[in-house]
Design an enzyme around this catalytic site. Structure first.
Site, mmCIF file in Angstrom:
data_model
loop_
_atom_site.group_PDB
_atom_site.id
_atom_site.type_symbol
_atom_site.label_atom_id
_atom_site.label_comp_id
_atom_site.label_asym_id
_atom_site.label_seq_id
_atom_site.Cartn_x
_atom_site.Cartn_y
_atom_site.Cartn_z
ATOM 1 C CD GLU A 175 6.263 16.855 -2.222
ATOM 2 O OE1 GLU A 175 5.345 16.149 -2.985
ATOM 3 O OE2 GLU A 175 6.695 16.199 -1.287
ATOM 4 C CG ASN A 189 0.130 17.007 -0.770
ATOM 5 O OD1 ASN A 189 0.569 17.085 0.302
ATOM 6 N ND2 ASN A 189 -0.104 16.340 -1.610
ATOM 7 C CD1 TRP A 230 -7.615 1.184 -3.942
ATOM 8 C CD2 TRP A 230 -7.332 2.580 -5.496
ATOM 9 N NE1 TRP A 230 -7.059 0.416 -5.129
ATOM 10 C CE2 TRP A 230 -6.963 1.061 -6.195
ATOM 11 C CE3 TRP A 230 -7.358 3.492 -6.517
ATOM 12 C CZ2 TRP A 230 -6.175 0.830 -7.315
ATOM 13 C CZ3 TRP A 230 -6.762 3.110 -8.009
ATOM 14 C CH2 TRP A 230 -6.213 1.775 -8.247
ATOM 15 C CD1 TRP A 260 7.709 12.606 -3.321
ATOM 16 C CD2 TRP A 260 6.449 10.411 -3.737
ATOM 17 N NE1 TRP A 260 7.833 11.573 -2.151
ATOM 18 C CE2 TRP A 260 7.155 10.572 -2.392
ATOM 19 C CE3 TRP A 260 5.705 9.449 -4.232
ATOM 20 C CZ2 TRP A 260 7.042 9.238 -1.739
ATOM 21 C CZ3 TRP A 260 5.745 8.441 -3.351
ATOM 22 C CH2 TRP A 260 6.330 8.229 -2.152
ATOM 23 C CD1 TRP A 268 -12.483 -2.882 -2.285
ATOM 24 C CD2 TRP A 268 -12.127 -1.321 -0.902
ATOM 25 N NE1 TRP A 268 -11.126 -2.880 -2.604
ATOM 26 C CE2 TRP A 268 -11.029 -1.615 -1.563
ATOM 27 C CE3 TRP A 268 -12.206 -0.117 0.057
ATOM 28 C CZ2 TRP A 268 -9.728 -0.808 -1.213
ATOM 29 C CZ3 TRP A 268 -11.035 0.459 0.245
ATOM 30 C CH2 TRP A 268 -9.727 0.082 -0.435
ATOM 31 C CD1 TRP A 292 -6.650 9.009 -6.130
ATOM 32 C CD2 TRP A 292 -7.693 8.328 -4.286
ATOM 33 N NE1 TRP A 292 -7.446 10.087 -5.748
ATOM 34 C CE2 TRP A 292 -8.032 9.534 -4.840
ATOM 35 C CE3 TRP A 292 -8.316 7.672 -3.093
ATOM 36 C CZ2 TRP A 292 -9.271 10.227 -4.001
ATOM 37 C CZ3 TRP A 292 -9.037 8.221 -2.410
ATOM 38 C CH2 TRP A 292 -9.560 9.370 -3.007
#
Length: 468
Positions: free
Chosen positions: A264, A330, A348, A267, A295, A371
């Site tokens: 993590e 999360n 997004w 990331w 969208w 996102w």
DNA sequence: TTTTGAGTTGTTCGA
DNA sequence: GTCGAACAACTCAAA
């Protein structure tokens, strides 16, 4: 020799390379320059408390506002500074500011030096065999792990502070008043360096074992909740890395949990690398064929999502947790993001904007990269057909409904069987629990099956774009 | 240069 | 209820 240390998102004394370097040179002046555009609404609350904590820890912290370079040059003249040191930033605006600052300091004939303190690896260091930056997480992280271990954290520097001028953190007016929407944050968080280490130790002692699978359970506490501490640099990834190695050496059963937990951190590193190499990541689809995605534009739906009034309990619970505490688990972040993008077909960027304003851990790199990951437009993106079913996710990861009951109390009396889908409950069951759909709790604003089909249809446009 | 295997986190359907 | 396959095609990374 008197040097100035410029603090930003590195609000700590331990393992602070710029501060340590300055301390070795002689007298140190510590300065923080506040720029409101660097922080979302909730993060300002955290910043206030973190600055208070740092100021106390150091003994003195000068505060300035306005243009960062001008404020530093002003301090340099006022305090007769010989050198300026800081830890690097990696987002485009910060890089541009610091590049300009370095040139301005050097133009005065003074020393300016930046240090690496916020990441395990500088973004330009980790390269694939072709010499370029990685675009897929797994090989990126493998390459990091194959490289040299992170340097040991720096000890507490011996400081000789030069302090002249009051520390006026209250003058920044970072705390909300009228209404005090941050009241719910107070019992949840302890901003500041000592709070960060206390949280980390608590996590290691009681929650770390079982992290690998427990991290998916919003009804349990198997997550570290270190994200805001990390964002503000109250604890460094190097400190975390080494502390975890030490912990695992004594608790070998936790090796799998450690690998997952450190991934993590990986990331976080990867997101910062992505932003560094793609400065327009916060605004532009990394995969440009997503520019063709149709969208929807529905202000009412966006509002319902923000308020946690979509009629899907897990989605609503997550967004209400966010509003109340400045944080969201999360697993639930993924579900609410998927819901905004795929069920509501809202861009997004609307979601990223809301998270930026409401999350205490709002971080440009992590927020943008994550996102885009959910949208499918980012690096290593989710396959287009992965549309989270909010009901199934709830049943799987909050089987007793306790997370729902905590954040959607109007549903608390519903039995486990229907708490994740009140819209499917028999009327009698709803009545017995005091739930009246459309009154005490909203009807679903979209039908899952239809929304899923519409989302998948939307990707046809992206596919057409990418093959043209 | 070409080829090959892999790619955070899921859902649905049918056997 | 459980289980495996299908759900696209593409890009990346490395051999």
């Amino acid at each position: 020799m008197r040097s100035l240390v410029l603090f930003r998102n590195d609000l700590r004394v331990l393992d602070n390379p710029a501060l340590t370097h300055a301390a070795k040179q002689g007298e140190v002046v510590c300065l923080f320059v506040y720029d409101p555009s660097d922080y979302g609404g909730a993060a300002k609350w955290w910043l206030h408390h973190s600055l208070k904590s740092l100021s106390k820890e150091l003994g003195a912290l000068h505060i300035a506002t306005g243009d960062s370079t001008a404020a530093v040059l002003d301090a340099v003249a006022t305090y007769e500074i010989d050198a300026v040191f800081w830890n690097r930033r990696y987002e485009p605006k910060g890089i541009a500011q610091d590049t300009g600052l370095k040139a301005a300091i050097k133009a005065l004939g003074l020393e300016a030096e930046s240090f690496a303190g916020s990441l395990l690896n500088e973004p330009w260091v980790i390269k694939n065999k072709s010499g370029g930056p990685f675009k897929v997480f797994s090989p990126y992280w493998r390459a990091c792990l194959a490289g040299p271990a992170p340097a040991a954290p720096l000890p507490r520097p011996s400081l000789s502070l030069f302090a002249n001028g009051a520390t006026d953190i209250d003058g920044l007016k970072l705390l909300p008043t009228d209404p005090d929407w941050a009241a719910g944050f107070v019992p949840e968080w302890a901003p500041g360096e000592s709070g960060a280490h206390a949280r980390f130790e608590e996590f290691l002692a009681h929650e770390f074992l079982g992290y690998k699978t427990g991290r998916d359970r919003p009804d349990q506490s198997h997550v570290s909740r270190l994200s805001p501490h990390l964002h503000f640099g109250e604890i460094s990834p190097r400190q975390i890395w080494h502390r975890v190695q030490h912990h695992v050496a004594m608790h070998t059963a936790a090796q799998r949990d450690a690998d997952k937990f450190l991934a993590e951190l990986g990331w976080r590193e990867f997101s910062h690398s992505l932003l560094y190499h793609n400065p327009d990541l916060p605004e532009v689809n990394l995969n440009r064929s997503f520019d063709a995605y149709p969208w929807d534009s529905n202000a009412e739906a966006l509002r319902a999502w923000q308020k946690g009034m979509t009629g899907y309990p897990l989605v609503d619970a997550g967004l209400r947790e966010l509003w109340a505490t400045g944080y969201m688990h999360n697993r639930v972040r993924m579900v609410v993001a998927s819901f905004l993008i795929k069920h509501l077909r809202l861009d997004w960027r609307h979601g990223a904007e809301w998270f930026w304003d409401t999350l205490l851990d709002a971080d440009l790199a992590n927020n943008s990269a994550s996102w885009q990951w959910v949208a499918g437009s980012g690096a290593d993106a989710a396959p287009y057909f992965r549309v989270f079913n909010p009901t199934t996710q709830g049943q799987k990861f909050d089987p007793d409904g306790s997370y729902i009951r905590k954040w959607c109390p109007e549903l608390a009396a519903l039995p486990n069987k229907v708490i994740h889908a009140p819209f499917e409950a028999p009327l009698l069951v709803l009545q017995a629990a005091g739930v009246k759909l459309g009154d005490t709790y909203p009807h679903p604003i979209v039908d899952h099956k239809e929304a899923r089909a519409a989302a998948l249809a939307g990707y046809e446009a992206v596919k057409a774009q990418s093959s043209s």
